[in-house]
Design an enzyme around this catalytic site. Structure first.
Site: not given
Ligand SMILES: Cc1ncc(COP(=O)(O)O)c(C=O)c1O
Length: 488
Positions: A415-416, A387, A383, A344-347
């Protein structure tokens, strides 16, 4: 709303009347970008990676002299996105700040995962929460990705973009019944996160009149060694089920054979992970659970190891694990049990494909602090404020020879005091109007953007495969905001 327009406009290329001619990157493009090559004899220099104080880098930095990226500083001191000069793009578009992506870099990132997964039966489920730009989603779908969803609206968007529902996974610790009914109707995989979540999935299956393919999200309690806000797989996390409750869930699934079909086990440890051993430790624990589950007569096929692979935010030449390193650490385990692998890659698919491009409004000094004030802010990119995340910052054009190099906090106009994009950055003092980019802004930046201080969400562009520039999302306007109050 701008988003609605987008869905009905398939070609968003810059208007034909707009005939700004972009300077092409003078450096040998075929080193990195085979699609547009205009070879010269000039050597490529990688000033982008050495322009800043990198003392905060948490990793052992082995210098990697082959740092390849769609954004590169050429010898003439200008930043390019693929073959286009960023300062020229900045002058040609209607609004700043804006997000600038490379479409070919997105393709390259997906290819890296696909190559790594060769020999395995797998689903690359792109985590839409990282970036939900509709044009990007269509592109990822065309490249064969599935989608990972955390809300009903993300599910609707994925279906609208044409993702195959049987390659989509619906996640979340607080999924509501209405969204679960949509998921059941669409036939996507659903992760069971808690006792009440299981009850809701059963109810949704009844309402939809469909049996739902479910995975159990088990908390392997492996420390991902990341910022606590992005750690999810430890025992006190709000996500997933505790392993000691596994039997309760298996019994509950057995009691609902009409509504639920258990097809796999899922875990997600956290995000920005830079050590692949962590994935191996989790996968080892997970296949042991799968063995236990199978021993009770369940025919389950899927191991979902979630997302979380980190990227090189520091641009200091650290050698970080790549998709192949990640997949290689779990390959034998997956094959040994005849499992299908879901990731499940996003980043790691989208972050490094994009910069937030800003203009310098001015420079000021207060007490012992120097500030570069830009038009972008925590509203467009939260971000760093949220974080304390580090994102590399640099100027898009060469500084005049007499520009003093100093240490700056790069801040926005919001304004922060928390409104900063980078702290303690060593940069040449920029003139008013200079372009300044925040790198690696493709993930969790635009999707987390707000309209705080009524800074409207910025437009997005990408450099196409043929090297031209297209708009891929309209910027939001004041009129969009006023529309929320019409007729009230
Ligand atoms: C359940 C789940 N899958 C996949 C991701 C994607 O993670 P990343 O973007 O770090 O690959 C997330 C993000 O936190 C998530 O909560």
């Amino acid at each position: 709303m701008a988003g609605t327009h987008l869905l009905s406009h398939h070609s968003c290329s810059l208007p034909k009347t707009h005939n700004h001619s972009f300077t092409k990157n003078p450096l040998p493009q075929n080193l990195l970008f085979p699609l547009k090559s205009k070879p010269t004899n000039k050597p490529r220099v990688l000033r982008a990676v050495i322009s800043q104080n990198t003392a905060k880098t948490p990793l052992e930095t082995t210098k990697n002299t082959h740092f390849h990226h769609c954004f590169s500083k050429s010898e003439d001191g200008y930043l390019y996105c693929e073959g286009l000069r960023v300062d020229e793009i900045m002058e040609s578009v209607e609004k700043r700040p804006f997000y600038l992506y490379s479409k070919p870099q997105i393709t390259r990132n997906v290819e890296a995962y696909k190559n790594a997964l060769e020999g395995l039966t797998s689903i690359i489920g792109y985590a839409i929460k990282a970036n939900n730009n509709y044009k990007i989603l269509e592109h990822l779908k065309n490249l064969g990705c599935g989608a990972v969803l955390v809300s009903g609206n993300e599910l609707k968007l994925a279906l609208r973009a044409g993702f195959d529902p049987t390659r989509c996974i619906f996640n979340g610790n607080g999924k509501i019944l209405e969204d679960l009914v949509l998921a059941a109707e669409a036939g996507v995989f659903v992760n069971i996160d808690s006792e009440f979540d299981l009850e809701n999935i059963v109810a949704a299956a009844r309402i939809a009149g469909k049996r739902v393919n479910v995975l159990l999200r088990i908390n392997p309690d492996v420390d991902p060694q990341v910022h606590p806000y992005v750690a999810t797989g430890n025992k006190n996390s709000k996500f997933g089920i505790r392993n000691e409750k596994l039997q309760w869930f298996l019994d509950a699934v057995k009691e609902h054979p009409v509504e639920l079909k258990l097809v796999g086990a899922h875990c997600h440890l956290g995000s920005t992970i830079t050590k692949v051993d962590i994935f191996r430790d989790a996968a080892t624990i997970m296949v042991n659970y799968i063995d236990e589950i199978r021993a009770q007569g369940f025919e389950i096929d899927y191991l979902n190891i979630g997302g979380g692979l980190g990227i090189d935010y520091y641009h200091a030449g650290a050698i970080l694990p790549k998709p192949r390193d990640l997949i290689d650490t779990v390959r034998e385990l997956v094959l040994s049990r005849g499992l299908k692998l879901i990731i499940e890659p996003g980043r790691s698919l989208i972050a490094n494909t994009c910069c937030l491009v800003n203009r310098v409004t001015g420079v000021k000094t207060n007490g012992s602090k120097n500030f570069i004030v830009i038009d972008g802010s925590m509203a467009e990119l939260i971000r760093p404020s949220l974080y304390d995340a580090y994102q590399h910052i640099e100027l898009v054009s060469p500084a005049p020879a007499n520009a003093e190099i100093a240490t700056f906090d790069v801040v926005g106009p919001v304004c922060e005091s928390a409104d900063f994009l980078g702290k303690g950055r060593e940069l040449p003092t920029p003139a008013k109007g200079t372009g300044l980019v925040v790198h690696d802004a493709g993930a969790y930046c635009m999707s987390m953007a707000s309209t705080y201080n009524l800074k409207m969400r910025p437009p997005e562009y990408w450099v196409e495969d043929d090297g031209s520039l297209s708009k891929i999302r309209h910027g939001e306007t004041f009129e969009d905001h006023i529309r929320f109050f019409e007729g009230l």
